[in-house]
Design an enzyme around this catalytic site. Structure first.
Site, PDB file in Angstrom:
ATOM      1  CG  ASP A  25      -0.325   0.066   2.522  1.00 27.60           C
ATOM      2  OD1 ASP A  25       0.910   0.106   2.587  1.00 27.60           O
ATOM      3  OD2 ASP A  25      -1.055   0.071   3.535  1.00 27.60           O
ATOM      4  CB  CYS A  51     -22.760  -5.228   4.427  1.00 25.17           C
ATOM      5  SG  CYS A  51     -20.974  -5.049   4.302  1.00 25.17           S
ATOM      6  CB  CYS A  72     -24.911  -5.669   9.375  1.00 25.83           C
ATOM      7  SG  CYS A  72     -23.743  -5.473  10.753  1.00 25.83           S
ATOM      8  CB  CYS A 112     -18.489  -1.275  10.612  1.00 25.45           C
ATOM      9  SG  CYS A 112     -19.438  -1.016   9.089  1.00 25.45           S
ATOM     10  CB  CYS A 171     -17.274   5.256  13.711  1.00 20.59           C
ATOM     11  SG  CYS A 171     -16.010   6.529  13.423  1.00 20.59           S
ATOM     12  CB  CYS A 196     -10.704   8.103  10.255  1.00 17.07           C
ATOM     13  SG  CYS A 196     -10.078   6.437  10.537  1.00 17.07           S
ATOM     14  CB  CYS A 209      -9.351   3.436  15.696  1.00 15.32           C
ATOM     15  SG  CYS A 209     -10.998   3.137  16.388  1.00 15.32           S
ATOM     16  CB  CYS A 218     -15.146   0.427  11.929  1.00 12.08           C
ATOM     17  SG  CYS A 218     -13.574   0.565  11.050  1.00 12.08           S
ATOM     18  CB  CYS A 273     -16.922  -6.838  10.941  1.00 15.32           C
ATOM     19  SG  CYS A 273     -17.564  -7.632   9.437  1.00 15.32           S
TER      20      CYS A 273
END
Length: 347
Positions: free
Chosen positions: A126, A184, A187, A190, A194, A210, A237, A240, A244
């Site tokens: 990344d 998802c 739901c 997440c 936050c 964030c 963090c 989120c 799940c």
């Protein structure tokens, strides 16, 4: 053969997509940047054109091999939320630096593929201008959940992603089901978890709100409106991700051993973090992705966590930082000292 070799090198997931398999990526990225959601991450804006599609980065690419390496935690990532004397470090940063581990495995896979097929290729983690999550979704590894991170039915939310761009046409080896469907449903766990309301809508993240962005990427003073919500998080963090429901199916036995947590990073003392000098910081966080933020940002984060702790015993360490040579650290320490004195007087 390719899947077997990837597994030998420590990858838990692999899929293949055509280079043009995520056509909506460039426009979505453009809108996200236009709205300013990238905050201080200017490199996202500077590399947006190359980042938008694999062929914009390398015109010769024909196929993308998307790979995932598991770091599924054995312990509850939220377990330290009620421990004001310690700092919380995101699960992904408690072991070895994933950039080094994933890149090494990608290069080994690339060497093998060149020997087998005689192709040209490039490998990416990344740090490169690559939209690895949409590509992983297109390759069938999982789907981007409402928190915008990849979710896998086998590995939950805990995959480090890498990609191999190749001139090979691997059409015959494309993932049988094609791009992964989103599972998802209704739901919103997440989004609801936050602490700072960083999701203006499902599948959309405003990095400026964030905690991972604020404690890692953001270099200046953390906005006051978010400081209390940060709690004792000092690097990243997991909220989120941790909530799940798909994580129930994540097999921790599939996690790469390099990402097993280091003892000193699982329950770090806030007092010790407040006392870090530059040399000690580099020693403690050697081989960790945390090292890239430098001593200043780490101590800034620790000061804010101390200010949220309500523990007067941390006040002397905080007070010493009010004259720190880093003005961002000094400002965070002054804020924390005021909070601790107020908490002490109220008690």
């Amino acid at each position: 053969m390719l899947e077997k070799k990837a597994a030998e090198l420590g990858f838990a997931a692999i899929g293949i997509a055509r280079a043009d398999a995520a056509p909506l990526t460039a426009e979505r990225l453009r809108r996200w940047i236009a709205d300013g959601c990238h905050g201080d991450m200017i490199w996202m804006e500077d590399t947006a054109e190359r980042r938008g599609s694999p062929r914009a980065l390398w015109p010769e690419v024909r196929s993308v091999i998307s790979l995932g390496m598991s770091y599924a935690p054995a312990a509850d990532p939220l377990a330290l939320a009620a421990r004001p004397d310690v700092g919380r470090i995101s699960v992904y940063a408690q072991g070895a630096d994933y950039h080094d581990v994933v890149k090494k495995a990608l290069k080994a896979l690339a060497r093998w593929l060149v020997e087998e097929a005689g192709c040209e290729l490039k490998v990416f983690v990344d740090t490169a201008p690559v939209m690895e999550k949409p590509l992983a979704e297109a390759a069938g590894l999982g789907w981007q959940g409402k928190h915008t991170n990849l979710v896998s039915r086998r590995d939950g939310s805990w995959l480090f992603l890498g990609a191999v761009y190749t001139t090979l046409d691997l059409g015959e080896e494309l993932t049988a089901d094609g791009p992964h469907r989103v599972h998802c449903g209704s739901c919103t766990a997440c989004l609801d978890a936050c602490p700072t309301g960083a999701f203006p809508a499902p599948f959309r993240l405003d990095a400026r709100r964030c905690i991972s962005y604020l404690t890692i990427e953001h270099k200046g003073p953390i906005p006051h409106e978010f400081r209390e919500a940060i709690g004792n998080r000092i690097y990243g963090c997991d909220d989120c991700l941790a909530v799940c429901p798909w994580n129930r199916f994540a097999d921790t036995a599939r996690a790469h051993r390099a990402f097993l947590p280091r003892a000193e990073l699982t329950v770090p003392s806030l007092k010790g973090l407040l006392e870090l000098d530059d040399a000690t910081f580099r020693q403690v966080f050697a081989g960790s992705p945390i090292k890239r933020i430098g001593r200043g940002r780490m101590v800034r984060n620790a000061a804010i966590a101390a200010g949220n702790s309500g523990r007067p015993d941390l006040l002397p360490a905080v007070e010493r930082l009010r004259d720190d040579e880093d003005p961002v650290v000094a400002e965070a320490a002054a804020w924390a000292a005021d909070r601790l004195r107020t908490a002490s007087a109220s008690a």
